[in-house]
Design a protein around this motif. Structure first.
Motif, mmCIF file in Angstrom:
data_model
loop_
_atom_site.group_PDB
_atom_site.id
_atom_site.type_symbol
_atom_site.label_atom_id
_atom_site.label_comp_id
_atom_site.label_asym_id
_atom_site.label_seq_id
_atom_site.Cartn_x
_atom_site.Cartn_y
_atom_site.Cartn_z
ATOM 1 N N LEU A 129 0.824 -1.207 0.000
ATOM 2 C CA LEU A 129 0.000 0.000 0.000
ATOM 3 C C LEU A 129 0.863 1.265 0.000
ATOM 4 O O LEU A 129 0.592 2.209 -0.755
ATOM 5 C CB LEU A 129 -0.929 0.005 1.209
ATOM 6 C CG LEU A 129 -2.100 -0.962 1.168
ATOM 7 C CD1 LEU A 129 -2.845 -0.941 2.496
ATOM 8 C CD2 LEU A 129 -3.033 -0.610 0.032
ATOM 9 N N PHE A 130 1.888 1.307 0.836
ATOM 10 C CA PHE A 130 2.789 2.458 0.862
ATOM 11 C C PHE A 130 3.464 2.646 -0.486
ATOM 12 O O PHE A 130 3.539 3.761 -1.002
ATOM 13 C CB PHE A 130 3.852 2.295 1.948
ATOM 14 C CG PHE A 130 3.409 2.669 3.324
ATOM 15 C CD1 PHE A 130 2.089 2.921 3.627
ATOM 16 C CD2 PHE A 130 4.333 2.756 4.349
ATOM 17 C CE1 PHE A 130 1.680 3.267 4.903
ATOM 18 C CE2 PHE A 130 3.952 3.105 5.629
ATOM 19 C CZ PHE A 130 2.626 3.354 5.905
ATOM 20 N N PHE A 131 3.961 1.563 -1.050
ATOM 21 C CA PHE A 131 4.686 1.636 -2.320
ATOM 22 C C PHE A 131 3.784 2.140 -3.441
ATOM 23 O O PHE A 131 4.147 3.058 -4.177
ATOM 24 C CB PHE A 131 5.265 0.263 -2.665
ATOM 25 C CG PHE A 131 6.071 0.258 -3.927
ATOM 26 C CD1 PHE A 131 7.339 0.821 -3.939
ATOM 27 C CD2 PHE A 131 5.581 -0.305 -5.084
ATOM 28 C CE1 PHE A 131 8.085 0.818 -5.102
ATOM 29 C CE2 PHE A 131 6.314 -0.308 -6.246
ATOM 30 C CZ PHE A 131 7.586 0.249 -6.256
ATOM 31 N N SER A 132 2.597 1.566 -3.558
ATOM 32 C CA SER A 132 1.703 1.963 -4.649
ATOM 33 C C SER A 132 1.193 3.389 -4.463
ATOM 34 O O SER A 132 1.087 4.154 -5.438
ATOM 35 C CB SER A 132 0.541 0.981 -4.772
ATOM 36 O OG SER A 132 -0.228 0.978 -3.594
ATOM 37 N N THR A 133 0.908 3.787 -3.232
ATOM 38 C CA THR A 133 0.468 5.156 -2.971
ATOM 39 C C THR A 133 1.586 6.150 -3.259
ATOM 40 O O THR A 133 1.350 7.213 -3.853
ATOM 41 C CB THR A 133 -0.001 5.298 -1.514
ATOM 42 O OG1 THR A 133 -1.029 4.347 -1.254
ATOM 43 C CG2 THR A 133 -0.520 6.700 -1.243
ATOM 44 N N GLY A 134 2.786 5.830 -2.867
ATOM 45 C CA GLY A 134 3.923 6.716 -3.120
ATOM 46 C C GLY A 134 4.194 6.889 -4.600
ATOM 47 O O GLY A 134 4.411 8.011 -5.080
ATOM 48 N N ILE A 135 4.164 5.796 -5.341
ATOM 49 C CA ILE A 135 4.372 5.880 -6.785
ATOM 50 C C ILE A 135 3.271 6.701 -7.426
ATOM 51 O O ILE A 135 3.522 7.531 -8.309
ATOM 52 C CB ILE A 135 4.434 4.462 -7.401
ATOM 53 C CG1 ILE A 135 5.693 3.735 -6.948
ATOM 54 C CG2 ILE A 135 4.380 4.520 -8.913
ATOM 55 C CD1 ILE A 135 6.982 4.329 -7.451
ATOM 56 N N SER A 136 2.050 6.525 -6.986
ATOM 57 C CA SER A 136 0.922 7.276 -7.529
ATOM 58 C C SER A 136 1.066 8.770 -7.245
ATOM 59 O O SER A 136 0.793 9.599 -8.123
ATOM 60 C CB SER A 136 -0.377 6.743 -6.942
ATOM 61 O OG SER A 136 -1.474 7.523 -7.359
ATOM 62 N N LEU A 137 1.482 9.131 -6.038
ATOM 63 C CA LEU A 137 1.677 10.536 -5.708
ATOM 64 C C LEU A 137 2.783 11.166 -6.545
ATOM 65 O O LEU A 137 2.646 12.288 -7.031
ATOM 66 C CB LEU A 137 2.004 10.701 -4.226
ATOM 67 C CG LEU A 137 0.848 10.790 -3.265
ATOM 68 C CD1 LEU A 137 1.363 10.802 -1.829
ATOM 69 C CD2 LEU A 137 0.035 12.031 -3.523
ATOM 70 N N VAL A 138 3.884 10.468 -6.712
ATOM 71 C CA VAL A 138 4.986 11.000 -7.495
ATOM 72 C C VAL A 138 4.580 11.148 -8.956
ATOM 73 O O VAL A 138 4.878 12.154 -9.600
ATOM 74 C CB VAL A 138 6.234 10.106 -7.350
ATOM 75 C CG1 VAL A 138 7.312 10.508 -8.331
ATOM 76 C CG2 VAL A 138 6.768 10.177 -5.933
ATOM 77 N N ARG A 139 3.882 10.178 -9.481
ATOM 78 C CA ARG A 139 3.500 10.191 -10.891
ATOM 79 C C ARG A 139 2.441 11.260 -11.200
ATOM 80 O O ARG A 139 2.515 11.933 -12.236
ATOM 81 C CB ARG A 139 2.968 8.829 -11.300
ATOM 82 C CG ARG A 139 2.690 8.730 -12.793
ATOM 83 C CD ARG A 139 2.092 7.408 -13.189
ATOM 84 N NE ARG A 139 2.912 6.310 -12.686
ATOM 85 C CZ ARG A 139 2.493 5.068 -12.653
ATOM 86 N NH1 ARG A 139 1.270 4.753 -13.049
ATOM 87 N NH2 ARG A 139 3.260 4.121 -12.211
ATOM 88 N N ASN A 140 1.471 11.440 -10.335
ATOM 89 C CA ASN A 140 0.342 12.312 -10.631
ATOM 90 C C ASN A 140 0.519 13.752 -10.165
ATOM 91 O O ASN A 140 -0.321 14.587 -10.468
ATOM 92 C CB ASN A 140 -0.935 11.752 -10.000
ATOM 93 C CG ASN A 140 -1.340 10.453 -10.646
ATOM 94 O OD1 ASN A 140 -1.052 10.216 -11.802
ATOM 95 N ND2 ASN A 140 -2.006 9.606 -9.878
ATOM 96 N N THR A 141 1.598 14.052 -9.465
ATOM 97 C CA THR A 141 1.828 15.423 -8.999
ATOM 98 C C THR A 141 2.594 16.183 -10.075
ATOM 99 O O THR A 141 3.645 15.752 -10.535
ATOM 100 C CB THR A 141 2.640 15.431 -7.687
ATOM 101 O OG1 THR A 141 1.922 14.657 -6.725
ATOM 102 C CG2 THR A 141 2.807 16.828 -7.166
ATOM 103 N N LYS A 142 2.044 17.338 -10.452
ATOM 104 C CA LYS A 142 2.677 18.154 -11.485
ATOM 105 C C LYS A 142 3.674 19.104 -10.840
ATOM 106 O O LYS A 142 3.434 19.642 -9.770
ATOM 107 C CB LYS A 142 1.621 18.950 -12.238
ATOM 108 C CG LYS A 142 0.643 18.082 -12.978
ATOM 109 C CD LYS A 142 -0.404 18.925 -13.649
ATOM 110 C CE LYS A 142 -1.429 18.008 -14.318
ATOM 111 N NZ LYS A 142 -2.554 18.725 -14.848
ATOM 112 N N ASP A 143 4.787 19.316 -11.506
ATOM 113 C CA ASP A 143 5.777 20.291 -11.052
ATOM 114 C C ASP A 143 5.381 21.666 -11.535
ATOM 115 O O ASP A 143 5.360 21.942 -12.730
ATOM 116 C CB ASP A 143 7.164 19.952 -11.590
ATOM 117 C CG ASP A 143 7.938 19.035 -10.672
ATOM 118 O OD1 ASP A 143 7.596 18.989 -9.488
ATOM 119 O OD2 ASP A 143 8.880 18.385 -11.148
ATOM 120 N N GLU A 144 5.045 22.525 -10.593
ATOM 121 C CA GLU A 144 4.713 23.897 -10.925
ATOM 122 C C GLU A 144 5.687 24.813 -10.196
ATOM 123 O O GLU A 144 5.716 24.845 -8.973
ATOM 124 C CB GLU A 144 3.270 24.225 -10.519
ATOM 125 C CG GLU A 144 2.241 23.428 -11.279
ATOM 126 C CD GLU A 144 0.842 23.704 -10.799
ATOM 127 O OE1 GLU A 144 0.671 24.541 -9.893
ATOM 128 O OE2 GLU A 144 -0.091 23.079 -11.308
#
Length: 61
Positions: free
Chosen positions: A45-60
């Motif tokens: 759960l930690f791994f999949s949530t972390g990957i999802s956060l990194v992937r879906n967060t845009k750099d602004e």
């Protein structure tokens, strides 16, 4: 660096550490089965949530 991306990185690293620890314990036949299952599920759960956060967060900037 964005706070969400940083939190995602921390969750991903914790997930990887938990998965490695679970794998080592399974190979060495140490630890209780329920403990290994719980740690393994939480690590996934930690791994999949972390990957999802990194992937879906845009750099602004």
């Amino acid at each position: 660096m964005n706070l969400k991306r940083t939190f995602g990185t921390v969750l991903t690293v914790l997930g990887i550490i938990g998965l490695i620890w679970t794998g080592v314990e399974v190979i060495n036949h140490k630890g209780d089965a329920t403990t290994l299952i719980v740690v393994g599920v939480i690590s996934v759960l930690f791994f999949s949530t972390g990957i999802s956060l990194v992937r879906n967060t845009k750099d602004e900037a």
